[in-house]
Enzyme design. Structure first.
Site, PDB file in Angstrom:
ATOM      1  CG  MET A   1      -1.975  -1.082   1.214  1.00  0.00           C
ATOM      2  SD  MET A   1      -3.144  -0.864  -0.139  1.00  0.00           S
ATOM      3  CE  MET A   1      -4.200  -2.280   0.113  1.00  0.00           C
ATOM      4  CB  CYS A   2       0.778   4.200  -2.054  1.00  0.00           C
ATOM      5  SG  CYS A   2       0.971   3.068  -3.461  1.00  0.00           S
ATOM      6  NE  ARG A   3       0.186   4.721   3.879  1.00  0.00           N
ATOM      7  CZ  ARG A   3      -0.879   4.411   4.634  1.00  0.00           C
ATOM      8  NH1 ARG A   3      -0.925   4.793   5.906  1.00  0.00           N
ATOM      9  NH2 ARG A   3      -1.877   3.735   4.123  1.00  0.00           N
ATOM     10  CB  VAL A  86       5.991   7.498  -0.838  1.00  0.00           C
ATOM     11  CG1 VAL A  86       6.783   8.791  -0.725  1.00  0.00           C
ATOM     12  CG2 VAL A  86       5.138   7.299   0.400  1.00  0.00           C
ATOM     13  CG  ASN A 112      -2.999   3.518   0.143  1.00  0.00           C
ATOM     14  OD1 ASN A 112      -2.386   2.515  -0.236  1.00  0.00           O
ATOM     15  ND2 ASN A 112      -3.375   3.691   1.405  1.00  0.00           N
TER      16      ASN A 112
END
Length: 255
Positions: A1-3, A86, A112
């Site tokens: 997972m992204c942020r 990110v 995300n």
């Protein structure tokens, strides 16, 4: 997972949110506290609205924590509306065109989450794009595909919340038709340069985290708080859709 983090308000330098906080997005690229994947080192990107009609974009495939150009850019660019992201890849290549945020005309988007069983439904979903949106596709991610499908509906006059929800509903129906048990998870931010819509959705009971906080004369939307602890940060509930405007940093909960 992204942020990710989004900001709308009075102009500030990007590094005030991307680099400087105790739990900044750059730090989250190395160690996120509320993500299934602790390290988000599969690329990054920042996008900002300035004096031109379209937002500026800077994206790279290296980890955010190791890019000196990112630090220099964020310390020099000042904007009233910007996105930063990110990435932790979920099945597609680590490539610049797959890094967020994505841009099309005045619109900018970052995400995300993931489409469960994406490889099984990708071809069918891409076939739903009209010629213009198909030609605009640059990468291979499910995130960019969801963005373009939503924009296609918005170009037809549909408001952003309804357009995004319609795409999610159709995607989930297709997944179920094909017997895909993996969830559809979606935390995202979408902007037209004037306002920001933020979404938190999942087909199971584990939607990606998403928070809102007032920042001086503006508003932050972020995957997780930028300081230790969560004081002042409002966690959005499952299924939440909010609209952030520049008028006093107003946050409108749409559902």
């Amino acid at each position: 997972m992204c942020r990710f983090v989004a900001y709308l308000g009075q102009p500030i330098f990007l590094d005030e949110l991307v680099c400087a906080p105790q739990h900044s997005l750059v730090r989250q690229s190395l160690r996120a506290d509320q993500a299934k994947t602790v390290t988000n080192g599969d690329g990054f990107g920042v996008g900002w609205y300035g004096e031109r009609s379209e937002p500026g974009i800077y994206r790279e495939v290296m980890p955010a924590w190791s890019d000196e150009n990112l630090l220099a850019l964020c310390s020099s660019v000042r904007s009233s509306l910007f996105f930063a992201h990110v990435r932790a890849a979920t099945g597609t290549a680590i490539a610049r065109q797959n890094c967020h945020p994505f841009r099309h005309g005045r619109h900018m988007f970052m995400h995300n989450g993931q489409i469960g069983g994406y490889a099984q439904v990708r071809r069918t979903l891409e076939a739903l794009l009209n010629d213009e949106m198909y030609a605009a596709r640059r990468g291979a991610t499910d995130s960019e595909l969801l963005f373009l499908l939503a924009l296609q509906r918005m170009d037809g006059g549909m408001p952003a919340p309804e357009a995004v929800q319609g795409v999610l509903d159709d995607t989930l129906a297709l997944m179920r038709r094909d017997g895909i048990d993996a969830p559809l998870r979606f935390a995202a931010a979408l902007s037209d340069g004037e306002s920001v819509h933020a979404f938190r959705f999942s087909s199971d009971d584990k939607p990606p985290t998403l928070y809102v906080r007032q920042h001086r004369e503006g508003t932050i939307v972020a995957s997780e708080p930028l300081e230790d602890g969560s004081e002042g940060w409002q966690a959005l509930g499952p299924g939440a859709v909010v609209r952030v405007t520049a008028h006093g940093g107003a946050v409108t909960v749409l559902n």
